[in-house]
Design a protein around this motif. Structure first.
Motif, PDB file in Angstrom:
ATOM      1  N   GLY A 130      -8.523   4.079   6.238  1.00 38.20           N
ATOM      2  CA  GLY A 130      -9.325   5.318   5.542  1.00 38.20           C
ATOM      3  C   GLY A 130      -9.365   6.534   6.839  1.00 38.20           C
ATOM      4  O   GLY A 130     -10.497   7.094   7.046  1.00 38.20           O
TER       5      GLY A 130
ATOM      6  N   ASP B 112      -5.371  -1.536  -3.106  1.00 42.21           N
ATOM      7  CA  ASP B 112      -6.056  -0.549  -3.828  1.00 42.21           C
ATOM      8  C   ASP B 112      -6.631   0.564  -3.356  1.00 42.21           C
ATOM      9  O   ASP B 112      -6.776   1.858  -3.642  1.00 42.21           O
ATOM     10  N   ARG B 113      -7.374   0.298  -2.068  1.00 46.46           N
ATOM     11  CA  ARG B 113      -8.365   1.620  -1.498  1.00 46.46           C
ATOM     12  C   ARG B 113      -7.300   2.550  -0.696  1.00 46.46           C
ATOM     13  O   ARG B 113      -7.560   3.757  -0.920  1.00 46.46           O
ATOM     14  N   ALA B 114      -6.359   2.004  -0.195  1.00 41.62           N
ATOM     15  CA  ALA B 114      -5.417   2.910   0.505  1.00 41.62           C
ATOM     16  C   ALA B 114      -4.639   3.515  -0.508  1.00 41.62           C
ATOM     17  O   ALA B 114      -4.434   4.677  -0.482  1.00 41.62           O
ATOM     18  N   ARG B 115      -4.232   3.132  -1.664  1.00 42.21           N
ATOM     19  CA  ARG B 115      -3.688   3.913  -2.727  1.00 42.21           C
ATOM     20  C   ARG B 115      -4.510   5.052  -3.161  1.00 42.21           C
ATOM     21  O   ARG B 115      -4.174   6.252  -3.537  1.00 42.21           O
ATOM     22  N   ARG B 116      -5.680   4.761  -3.411  1.00 44.99           N
ATOM     23  CA  ARG B 116      -6.980   5.620  -3.900  1.00 44.99           C
ATOM     24  C   ARG B 116      -6.941   6.603  -2.830  1.00 44.99           C
ATOM     25  O   ARG B 116      -7.002   7.857  -3.122  1.00 44.99           O
ATOM     26  N   PHE B 117      -7.073   6.297  -1.596  1.00 45.82           N
ATOM     27  CA  PHE B 117      -7.145   7.338  -0.472  1.00 45.82           C
ATOM     28  C   PHE B 117      -5.855   8.310  -0.389  1.00 45.82           C
ATOM     29  O   PHE B 117      -6.046   9.625  -0.106  1.00 45.82           O
TER      30      PHE B 117
ATOM     31  N   ALA C 130       0.717  -1.232  -0.113  1.00 42.50           N
ATOM     32  CA  ALA C 130      -0.130  -0.024  -0.090  1.00 42.50           C
ATOM     33  C   ALA C 130       0.894   1.111  -0.004  1.00 42.50           C
ATOM     34  O   ALA C 130       0.444   2.310  -0.424  1.00 42.50           O
TER      35      ALA C 130
ATOM     36  N   GLU D 208      -7.487  -5.566  -2.399  1.00 36.38           N
ATOM     37  CA  GLU D 208      -8.534  -4.973  -2.311  1.00 36.38           C
ATOM     38  C   GLU D 208      -8.025  -3.700  -1.247  1.00 36.38           C
ATOM     39  O   GLU D 208      -8.298  -2.494  -1.603  1.00 36.38           O
ATOM     40  N   GLY D 209      -7.752  -3.888  -0.228  1.00 34.32           N
ATOM     41  CA  GLY D 209      -7.069  -2.984   0.908  1.00 34.32           C
ATOM     42  C   GLY D 209      -6.196  -2.120   0.259  1.00 34.32           C
ATOM     43  O   GLY D 209      -6.030  -0.608   0.502  1.00 34.32           O
TER      44      GLY D 209
ATOM     45  N   ASP E 283      -4.113   5.142   5.953  1.00 34.67           N
ATOM     46  CA  ASP E 283      -4.649   5.051   4.630  1.00 34.67           C
ATOM     47  C   ASP E 283      -5.533   3.841   4.661  1.00 34.67           C
ATOM     48  O   ASP E 283      -6.493   3.718   3.967  1.00 34.67           O
ATOM     49  N   LEU E 284      -4.810   2.566   5.049  1.00 38.44           N
ATOM     50  CA  LEU E 284      -5.457   1.282   4.921  1.00 38.44           C
ATOM     51  C   LEU E 284      -7.069   1.441   5.641  1.00 38.44           C
ATOM     52  O   LEU E 284      -7.739   0.651   5.458  1.00 38.44           O
TER      53      LEU E 284
END
Length: 516
Positions: free
Chosen positions: A496, A428-433, A218, A425-426, A493-494
């Motif tokens: 959010g 990807d979410r952290a990178r987007r955040f 991440a 998936e976590g 980030d992980l």
């Protein structure tokens, strides 16, 4: 006498040097054709004078009596490789009057030419086309394999020619008019940046190590696993590449360009991030790069992907210390008496080591017989400055035997939050955040400097108090403190979360094993 100028390219590290071949033919009343080649050619290019005479004869392009001058610009840079053959042949043919100089303008010529006129692919076609494009040259004539490689660039027209006759047909025809030959289409590369399913679920247990992998993926952090033989260090490390985000089109072109220049073109745009795992006997030049001529090392071949160093303390001290600059800058600078080369080396480091020479220190079942002084000496093969650049350091223990030989398959299955798909998936979410922060963009947390952290990784009062106390208790260096802040930012980030909480700082400290 007219001077003809033709573009070619010479490999320069993992990039290319655009070379202008200047050609002039001075006719004589009698005698043979005398070919002169100047401009610091290497031995392979100097030999091309003999090949050139045969090639021109095979194509019925004999200049006749006189002197053919061929000069390589820039004159002060050494040129290497057989990839300049086609440019030399075309320049000679135009200088001798067999081609109009106008038909060779604005075109890059790549490829080795056999004495019978056949064209052969050479490394670095994509790197050469990228460099030429920056100079406004967007037409390339090359052997079919090289043209297919260059076709990955949407704004470059790559024409395939299998021999000299086909090259001449392309030059004398109208490549842009009605009925003109079409450029080679882009290679079939599947879904852009597609990722294969993760095999992380094959690893039984080791939830903390899997979480460390997720944090590393991440935030782009370096990761070191410390544990006895059989704990799963190598198996876990090799799965990191499965958790990394899919490559963008620019990253795929960048990675493919590097592999192409190294003679490892993947027959299309690179689909997956590189994963390199050199043996610990690899030399300094093999790991970092160098030699004569200068060649990329493993850290450059891992550009855009993962470099896995197993048995980390067994690598040569000089080679390990050579990692320090690339880990910070994403490039390695190699200086020689005659030249200086800067090679891309933006890789993610994951490493593994035993806790002691016998490997059993801290093992729950097998005793360790190493003296404490021997253990300390073994661990001190890794310098403090190098370890400070590895953000995550995690201790592993062997998985319980009953988990490895469980009768019920469900018992060996990972928990829902630690499956490969859930971890990916976590990530990807952290990178987007993280990317949503205006001042950060696409940069991973591992690349954030101290000033960046002050902006994007603000700590809560409790988080600041905990980090201050830990820094004093553990005697953390300034670089180590910033490392903990970067990891804490990724953990937040992980989850959010904004700002970075005390829990995120505590988790970051828990993922930083102290190594004496």
């Amino acid at each position: 006498m007219q001077t003809v100028r033709v573009y070619g390219a010479s490999i320069d590290g993992t990039g290319a040097l655009i070379v202008t071949v200047e050609a002039r033919f001075e006719r004589a009343d009698q005698g043979a054709t005398d070919i002169q080649l100047t401009g610091l050619p290497d031995p392979v290019l100097r030999e091309s004078r003999g090949r050139l005479a045969c090639i021109l004869a095979a194509g019925r392009l004999r200049p006749g009596p006189g002197r053919l001058h061929l000069h390589l610009v820039p004159a002060a840079r050494r040129k290497s490789g057989e990839g300049l053959d086609l440019a030399l042949v075309v320049a000679a043919a135009a200088a001798a009057g067999f081609l109009s100089p106008r038909c060779v303008e604005g075109t890059l010529f790549l490829g080795e030419v056999g004495i019978d006129g056949r064209l052969f692919a050479t490394p670095g076609g994509l790197a050469a086309a990228v460099t030429a494009r920056a100079r406004g040259v967007t037409d390339v004539i090359a052997p079919p394999e090289t043209a297919a490689e260059i076709a990955a660039l949407s704004d470059v027209r790559a024409y395939a020619a299998s021999d000299l006759a086909a090259t001449l047909a392309l030059l004398t025809g109208d490549r842009k008019g009605e009925g003109a030959p079409q450029p080679v289409g882009p290679p079939e590369a599947g879904v852009a940046g597609a990722k294969e399913p993760s095999s992380l679920d094959e690893v039984r247990g080791q939830d903390e190590a899997k979480y460390a992998l997720q944090v590393a993926a991440a935030g782009g952090h370096g990761l070191l696993f410390v544990g006895p033989p059989g704990a799963g260090k190598s198996m876990l490390a090799s799965r990191l590449v499965d958790l990394l985000p899919a490559m963008s089109i620019d990253e795929r072109i960048d990675v493919t360009s590097v592999l192409s220049a190294a003679g490892r073109w993947p027959r299309g745009l690179a689909e997956r991030r590189p994963f390199r795992a050199p043996h610990h006997t690899t030399s300094f030049a093999g790991l970092i790069g160098g030699g004569s001529p200068i060649a990329p090392g493993e850290i450059t071949l891992a550009h855009g992907g993962v470099l896995f160093l197993d048995e980390l303390p067994e690598f040569g001290r000089e080679a390990l210390e050579g990692l320090r600059q690339p880990l910070e800058e994403g490039r390695v600078h190699i200086a020689r008496a005659a030249r200086r080369v800067s090679l891309p080396a933006r890789f993610q480091l994951v490493a593994a080591m035993n806790p002691c020479p016998c490997g059993h220190a801290g093992h729950p079942r097998i005793p360790c017989h190493c003296a404490p002084s021997v253990v300390r000496r073994y661990r001190r093969r890794l310098s403090g400055p190098l370890l400070d650049r590895v953000d995550l350091r995690v201790a592993l223990q062997p998985a319980p035997i009953d988990l490895l030989v469980a009768d019920d398959p469900a018992r060996g299955a990972p928990s829902p939050r630690r499956t490969g798909s859930a971890l990916a998936e976590g990530v990807d979410r952290a990178r987007r955040f993280a990317a949503a922060r205006p001042t950060q963009g696409a940069r991973p947390n591992a690349s954030l400097a101290a000033d960046d952290l002050d902006e994007v990784a603000r700590l809560t009062p409790a988080g600041r108090t905990l980090l201050t106390k830990a820094a004093a208790d553990r005697d953390l260096s300034a670089r180590a403190i910033q490392s903990v802040r970067r990891v804490a930012r990724t953990i937040a980030d992980l989850e959010g979360e904004e700002p970075v909480s005390e829990a995120a700082v505590a988790a970051a400290l828990g993922l930083r094993l102290a190594l004496p």
